[in-house]
Design an enzyme around this catalytic site. Structure first.
Site, PDB file in Angstrom:
ATOM      1  N   GLY A 115       0.754  -1.324   0.108  1.00 13.70           N
ATOM      2  CA  GLY A 115       0.016  -0.108  -0.066  1.00 13.70           C
ATOM      3  C   GLY A 115       0.870   1.114   0.095  1.00 13.70           C
ATOM      4  O   GLY A 115       0.588   2.200  -0.768  1.00 13.70           O
ATOM      5  N   ASP A 148      10.413  -6.299  -2.864  1.00 17.22           N
ATOM      6  CA  ASP A 148       9.490  -7.106  -2.181  1.00 17.22           C
ATOM      7  C   ASP A 148       9.444  -8.335  -2.895  1.00 17.22           C
ATOM      8  O   ASP A 148       9.532  -8.599  -4.309  1.00 17.22           O
ATOM      9  CB  ASP A 148       8.089  -6.399  -2.642  1.00 17.22           C
ATOM     10  CG  ASP A 148       6.840  -6.879  -1.535  1.00 17.22           C
ATOM     11  OD1 ASP A 148       6.806  -8.018  -0.928  1.00 17.22           O
ATOM     12  OD2 ASP A 148       6.118  -5.787  -1.254  1.00 17.22           O
ATOM     13  N   ARG A 189      -6.098  -0.881  -2.502  1.00 16.77           N
ATOM     14  CA  ARG A 189      -5.276   0.234  -1.885  1.00 16.77           C
ATOM     15  C   ARG A 189      -3.934   0.241  -2.647  1.00 16.77           C
ATOM     16  O   ARG A 189      -3.176   1.217  -2.489  1.00 16.77           O
ATOM     17  CB  ARG A 189      -4.816   0.340  -0.190  1.00 16.77           C
ATOM     18  CG  ARG A 189      -4.521  -1.092   0.113  1.00 16.77           C
ATOM     19  CD  ARG A 189      -4.264  -1.307   1.418  1.00 16.77           C
ATOM     20  NE  ARG A 189      -3.723  -2.493   1.758  1.00 16.77           N
ATOM     21  CZ  ARG A 189      -4.413  -3.799   1.602  1.00 16.77           C
ATOM     22  NH1 ARG A 189      -5.656  -4.012   1.045  1.00 16.77           N
ATOM     23  NH2 ARG A 189      -3.389  -4.954   1.799  1.00 16.77           N
ATOM     24  N   LYS A 229       5.239  -8.140  -6.790  1.00 14.23           N
ATOM     25  CA  LYS A 229       5.043  -6.791  -6.796  1.00 14.23           C
ATOM     26  C   LYS A 229       6.232  -5.741  -7.197  1.00 14.23           C
ATOM     27  O   LYS A 229       5.952  -4.869  -7.932  1.00 14.23           O
ATOM     28  CB  LYS A 229       4.763  -6.620  -5.289  1.00 14.23           C
ATOM     29  CG  LYS A 229       3.320  -7.246  -4.833  1.00 14.23           C
ATOM     30  CD  LYS A 229       3.099  -6.572  -3.363  1.00 14.23           C
ATOM     31  CE  LYS A 229       1.620  -7.398  -2.977  1.00 14.23           C
ATOM     32  NZ  LYS A 229       1.365  -6.649  -1.521  1.00 14.23           N
ATOM     33  N   ASN A 283       5.384  -4.979   8.688  1.00 12.49           N
ATOM     34  CA  ASN A 283       5.657  -6.107   9.949  1.00 12.49           C
ATOM     35  C   ASN A 283       6.774  -5.452  10.674  1.00 12.49           C
ATOM     36  O   ASN A 283       7.639  -4.685  10.405  1.00 12.49           O
ATOM     37  CB  ASN A 283       5.394  -7.522   9.807  1.00 12.49           C
ATOM     38  CG  ASN A 283       6.893  -7.756   8.948  1.00 12.49           C
ATOM     39  OD1 ASN A 283       7.983  -8.119   9.721  1.00 12.49           O
ATOM     40  ND2 ASN A 283       6.874  -7.801   7.670  1.00 12.49           N
ATOM     41  N   THR A 316      10.463  -6.688  10.341  1.00 10.07           N
ATOM     42  CA  THR A 316      10.890  -6.231   9.014  1.00 10.07           C
ATOM     43  C   THR A 316      11.489  -4.682   9.495  1.00 10.07           C
ATOM     44  O   THR A 316      12.567  -4.223   8.963  1.00 10.07           O
ATOM     45  CB  THR A 316      10.326  -6.163   7.995  1.00 10.07           C
ATOM     46  OG1 THR A 316       9.768  -7.728   7.524  1.00 10.07           O
ATOM     47  CG2 THR A 316      10.973  -5.865   6.515  1.00 10.07           C
ATOM     48  N   CYS A 376      -2.857  -5.070   8.885  1.00  6.51           N
ATOM     49  CA  CYS A 376      -3.544  -4.813   7.839  1.00  6.51           C
ATOM     50  C   CYS A 376      -4.594  -5.966   7.680  1.00  6.51           C
ATOM     51  O   CYS A 376      -5.776  -6.233   7.113  1.00  6.51           O
ATOM     52  CB  CYS A 376      -2.716  -4.270   6.569  1.00  6.51           C
ATOM     53  SG  CYS A 376      -2.217  -2.562   6.590  1.00  6.51           S
ATOM     54  N   CYS A 384      20.307   2.757  23.648  1.00  6.18           N
ATOM     55  CA  CYS A 384      19.809   2.210  22.803  1.00  6.18           C
ATOM     56  C   CYS A 384      20.775   1.007  21.997  1.00  6.18           C
ATOM     57  O   CYS A 384      21.827   1.254  21.660  1.00  6.18           O
ATOM     58  CB  CYS A 384      19.366   3.071  21.448  1.00  6.18           C
ATOM     59  SG  CYS A 384      18.558   2.036  19.995  1.00  6.18           S
ATOM     60  N   CYS A 423      21.522   2.051  18.142  1.00  7.07           N
ATOM     61  CA  CYS A 423      22.098   3.260  17.668  1.00  7.07           C
ATOM     62  C   CYS A 423      23.225   3.836  18.502  1.00  7.07           C
ATOM     63  O   CYS A 423      23.998   4.799  18.257  1.00  7.07           O
ATOM     64  CB  CYS A 423      21.257   4.395  17.249  1.00  7.07           C
ATOM     65  SG  CYS A 423      20.508   5.210  18.248  1.00  7.07           S
TER      66      CYS A 423
END
Lengths: 259, 69
Positions: A40, A61, A72, A85, A130, A133, A188, A244, A247
């Site tokens: 999307g 993808d 969408r 895709k 997700n 990823t 989604c 963190c 980073c």
């Protein structure tokens, strides 16, 4: 790189913007943007960036088009069902936007291939679907010092942020805001989403990307949340997590280098 | 005065003075692994919640991660 007469006319409405001008258009044409996820968000961002004259797009993808994507993911048609895709999107854009060099990677990004897939990218757009990823993309971008524009949408909620540890280290990275142990409740595929809801977030993501490439106003270091039901937008200043896991070392290296 | 008034996602809430953001979330019955936190328009990273005290009139926003696309 300089613009020829034809390009000058083609992109005249963008060049007319004093904030962009010929400098910004040239920057777009020299840019290499990697888009992870051609669902999307990604298929719309790819269209906007190719149309704006971005010089090179890498579309990543491993997923195939399904009919449930069509409300969408506007670049796809029913006859594309079952096809990859990234390849379909690249083929269709290549036929329309001659200035854009389109590369399709018909695989999912993972630990093993990420560095190669994002190699030479000047900007990454996280259009994935997700949390795992998203964490991986952040990890690779931080490690390889590539700025990223991150957008997401589910139900009527959208989020947008830009991570750039060079221009805005105090804003931290995706993991500073959403550490990997966070639980995700909505997807989604299980919660549902409307085309224009994803479209709003994709448009803002593409706009941020263009502004980032053309160095128009600092836009890193801010989180934007959009509620598509109330139409309310909320802003917050991002803050780096001093401990963190992703980073901390990178920011420390940069600070040490500059001292 | 050991109680202070704050707002959490726009709703009034009362907490003890010097109560940490982490204690606030626990008394608000929020799973610490389900939200990000903004205080007064500034993100507060999760590792700082236990050592950051609530202050009077704080406006706290809690929200989950949106990961779809």
């Amino acid at each position: 790189m300089s613009l020829n007469d034809e390009q000058f006319i083609h992109y005249s409405r963008q060049i007319l913007l004093p904030e962009l001008g010929e400098y910004g258009q040239t920057a777009l044409m020299s840019a290499h943007v990697a888009i992870v996820g051609i669902g999307g968000l990604g298929n719309l961002c790819a269209q906007y960036l190719a149309a704006a004259g971005v010089g090179r797009l890498t579309l990543i993808d491993g997923d195939s088009v399904e009919v449930s994507n069509l409300p969408r993911q506007l670049i796809f048609a029913a006859r594309d069902s079952g096809k990859n895709k990234a390849k379909v999107c690249a083929d269709k854009l290549r036929a329309v936007y001659a200035d854009c060099d389109l590369i399709a990677a018909d695989c999912f990004i993972d630990n093993a291939n990420a560095s190669l897939l994002l190699k030479d990218a000047s900007l990454v757009l996280d259009c994935s679907d997700n949390f795992e990823t998203r964490q991986l993309i952040n990890l690779c971008c931080v490690r390889d010092s590539i700025p990223s524009v991150i957008a997401s949408a589910v139900h009527f909620s959208g989020q947008l942020l830009t991570v750039d540890l060079v221009r805005y280290p105090q804003g931290g990275c995706y993991h500073c805001l959403f550490p990997c142990e966070l639980k995700v409740s909505q997807r989604c595929s299980t919660t549902g989403v409307l085309g224009p809801m994803v479209g709003v977030m994709a448009s803002m993501q593409a706009l941020q990307a263009i502004k980032h490439i053309a160095k128009i106003t600092p836009n890193a270091g801010e989180l934007l949340r959009f509620d598509g039901l109330s139409m309310v937008t909320r802003h917050a200043t991002l803050a780096r997590d001093p401990s963190c896991a992703v980073c901390h070392t990178k920011v420390k290296e940069r600070t040490d280098e500059s001292n | 005065m050991n109680q202070i008034n704050i707002k959490v996602n726009g709703e009034p809430f009362t907490v003890s003075k010097d109560e940490s953001l982490e204690t606030l979330l626990l008394s608000y019955q929020v799973n610490l692994n389900s939200v990000a936190l903004v205080r007064g328009g500034q993100v507060v990273p999760k590792t700082l919640w236990a050592i950051t005290p609530c202050e009077a009139d704080d406006e706290i926003e809690l929200f989950g991660v949106v990961a779809g696309g």
